[in-house]
Design an enzyme around this catalytic site. Sequence first.
Site, PDB file in Angstrom:
ATOM      1  N   ASP A 295       3.467   7.188 -14.653  1.00  0.00           N
ATOM      2  CA  ASP A 295       4.559   7.961 -14.068  1.00  0.00           C
ATOM      3  C   ASP A 295       5.809   7.772 -14.912  1.00  0.00           C
ATOM      4  O   ASP A 295       5.936   6.784 -15.640  1.00  0.00           O
ATOM      5  CB  ASP A 295       4.828   7.505 -12.627  1.00  0.00           C
ATOM      6  CG  ASP A 295       5.859   8.374 -11.906  1.00  0.00           C
ATOM      7  OD1 ASP A 295       5.905   9.593 -12.174  1.00  0.00           O
ATOM      8  OD2 ASP A 295       6.615   7.837 -11.075  1.00  0.00           O
ATOM      9  N   HIS A 296       6.724   8.727 -14.818  1.00  0.00           N
ATOM     10  CA  HIS A 296       8.025   8.603 -15.460  1.00  0.00           C
ATOM     11  C   HIS A 296       8.988   7.898 -14.501  1.00  0.00           C
ATOM     12  O   HIS A 296       9.235   8.398 -13.404  1.00  0.00           O
ATOM     13  CB  HIS A 296       8.578   9.983 -15.819  1.00  0.00           C
ATOM     14  CG  HIS A 296       7.880  10.626 -16.974  1.00  0.00           C
ATOM     15  ND1 HIS A 296       7.523  11.964 -16.981  1.00  0.00           N
ATOM     16  CD2 HIS A 296       7.469  10.121 -18.162  1.00  0.00           C
ATOM     17  CE1 HIS A 296       6.932  12.254 -18.134  1.00  0.00           C
ATOM     18  NE2 HIS A 296       6.880  11.150 -18.865  1.00  0.00           N
ATOM     19  N   PHE A 471       8.754  11.876 -10.228  1.00  0.00           N
ATOM     20  CA  PHE A 471       7.770  12.743  -9.567  1.00  0.00           C
ATOM     21  C   PHE A 471       6.662  13.241 -10.490  1.00  0.00           C
ATOM     22  O   PHE A 471       6.172  14.357 -10.322  1.00  0.00           O
ATOM     23  CB  PHE A 471       8.468  13.947  -8.906  1.00  0.00           C
ATOM     24  CG  PHE A 471       9.805  13.626  -8.307  1.00  0.00           C
ATOM     25  CD1 PHE A 471       9.940  12.605  -7.382  1.00  0.00           C
ATOM     26  CD2 PHE A 471      10.930  14.335  -8.680  1.00  0.00           C
ATOM     27  CE1 PHE A 471      11.185  12.296  -6.834  1.00  0.00           C
ATOM     28  CE2 PHE A 471      12.173  14.040  -8.143  1.00  0.00           C
ATOM     29  CZ  PHE A 471      12.304  13.018  -7.219  1.00  0.00           C
ATOM     30  N   HIS A 472       6.195  12.405 -11.426  1.00  0.00           N
ATOM     31  CA  HIS A 472       5.163  12.841 -12.369  1.00  0.00           C
ATOM     32  C   HIS A 472       3.943  11.917 -12.396  1.00  0.00           C
ATOM     33  O   HIS A 472       3.439  11.585 -13.466  1.00  0.00           O
ATOM     34  CB  HIS A 472       5.756  12.939 -13.778  1.00  0.00           C
ATOM     35  CG  HIS A 472       6.922  13.857 -13.884  1.00  0.00           C
ATOM     36  ND1 HIS A 472       7.900  13.723 -14.857  1.00  0.00           N
ATOM     37  CD2 HIS A 472       7.288  14.930 -13.141  1.00  0.00           C
ATOM     38  CE1 HIS A 472       8.809  14.666 -14.699  1.00  0.00           C
ATOM     39  NE2 HIS A 472       8.461  15.411 -13.668  1.00  0.00           N
ATOM     40  N   PRO A 473       3.420  11.469 -11.239  1.00  0.00           N
ATOM     41  CA  PRO A 473       2.217  10.625 -11.279  1.00  0.00           C
ATOM     42  C   PRO A 473       1.047  11.378 -11.894  1.00  0.00           C
ATOM     43  O   PRO A 473       0.852  12.569 -11.640  1.00  0.00           O
ATOM     44  CB  PRO A 473       1.966  10.281  -9.806  1.00  0.00           C
ATOM     45  CG  PRO A 473       2.653  11.359  -9.039  1.00  0.00           C
ATOM     46  CD  PRO A 473       3.844  11.744  -9.858  1.00  0.00           C
TER      47      PRO A 473
END
Length: 538
Positions: A295-296, A471-473
């Site tokens: 994630d980010h 919000f990038h899993p």
Amino acid sequence: MSKHYDYIVVGAGSAGCVLAGRLSEDPSVQVLLLEAGPPDTSVWLHLPIGYGKTMWSTKYNWCLHTDPDPNMNGRRIYWPRGKTLGGSSAINGLIYIRGQRQDYDHWAELGNTGWSYDDVLPYFIKSETNELGATPHHGDSGPLRVSNIHHKHELIEAFLSGAQEIGVPRTTDFNGEDQEGAGYYQLTTHKGLRCSTATAYLRPARKRSNLTIISNARATGLIMDGTRAAGVNYLVGNTRQSAQLNPNGEVLLSAGAIYSPQLLQLSGIGPASLLQERGIPVVADIPGVGENLQDHLQIRLGFECTKPITTNDALNSLWGKFNMGLQWLTRREGPLAIGINQGGCFMRALPSESPTPDIQFHVATLSADMAGGKVHPYSGFTFSVCQLRPESRGHVRIKSTDPLETPEIQPNYLDTDLDRRTTVAGVKAARAIAQTEAMRPYVKREVKPGPQAESDEDLLEFARDTGATIFHPSGTCRMGPDGDAMAVLDPQLRVRGVQGLRVIDASSMPTLISGNTNAPVVMMAEKVVDLMREERRQ
């Protein structure tokens, strides 16, 4: 008797809506789309600024939390995920970013044949109608609308000039030949409204008789016939239902980086040791299911502005709110039409170690304690910075056989030396821009982390105390070549050792791309539809 389908798509998010829309173009096949959330009827799902409302909506958002992360001082971090037609594309920040050429070339170098940049570019082009028009990098006839931000904001202009002062060139297209630069983001909007994948792909397909859409349908597991997927069990309310596949049909999991691996594990597909601990019969021992979570991690620097020109000022004033509404109603412009983050940049925080940008900025003309939170009572703005290609890896693992129980989510942020150094360097880069001649007239004070945070150790501790997901899993069902023991999928996104089953969403990514993930997931779904059509012809 339940109806039989050629394709059962689980999850109507960024990938699922594309799959259902494209596959149902063939009238000879029957397509079922299952979505755990309700239809996308709320106005807040279609107004770009509705992001601030849906961020906390338990109706349209799973409102997940990670398990305590020891690298983040034991904090449980809030992970919003979309739960409606359109999935996270219906509640996200609207930013259209593809990533870097090198991201996809790296996928190919890992053994994922067909996923180099030159292989995937045609599908980015196919998916979009971009306001930039038809170019070697953009399309003008795809379902997904991509628009420019036309109104130039004084604060964003100052940020772009400040970035230039520290050596980051200005750009008009982050998705062209070179990502590096500072500029305004393009957004998945059209005429002042959000263009989710439900709007782009599902709305035109709804009238087709061969497409069945069931909302409020929570998938609970796969129906297996030996090692072949035969259907899906799901709940509508408290009623158990099932959907069956036709012979040679396929289940397409597009439930996202959390729920796709959960469904596989619940169905006996995953690490044998985990399944046996939970009392689940092993259908396929695939140790990589749920591993490789990436994630980010965003670090948000908050500033008080010297001028009352921020979105805080508009939202904290009755006249400001009225004017925002008037702008949208009369011209489809203003804050209601563009969401939260308007500008940003891609740059190298560690230039001696990274030949391409390794951090990304999102610049918001408002400030709050966290993304989507209540804005501060003063004029404020935010620099959000994240490392683009983290080395840290976490996992998603079921805790029991209860399909309604949230699995263990352990992101394991900041677990490597590179991640820690890049994060600290990113915060320093944000401060450097804030201190430029262009930005200085707008900065009254740095609210967070504040002047008390001076050393690298202070900044790292600030990241541990306040860092949050952007919000990038991804990566929990990654694709890989034959011989890769941890690869869950082959390069056609078929689950290894199982027939009639694919996973198509951000969990399929072997490594996280350098930027926002919605556009890449749309591209992946477009590409896999072509792969599936080719297989059916053979």
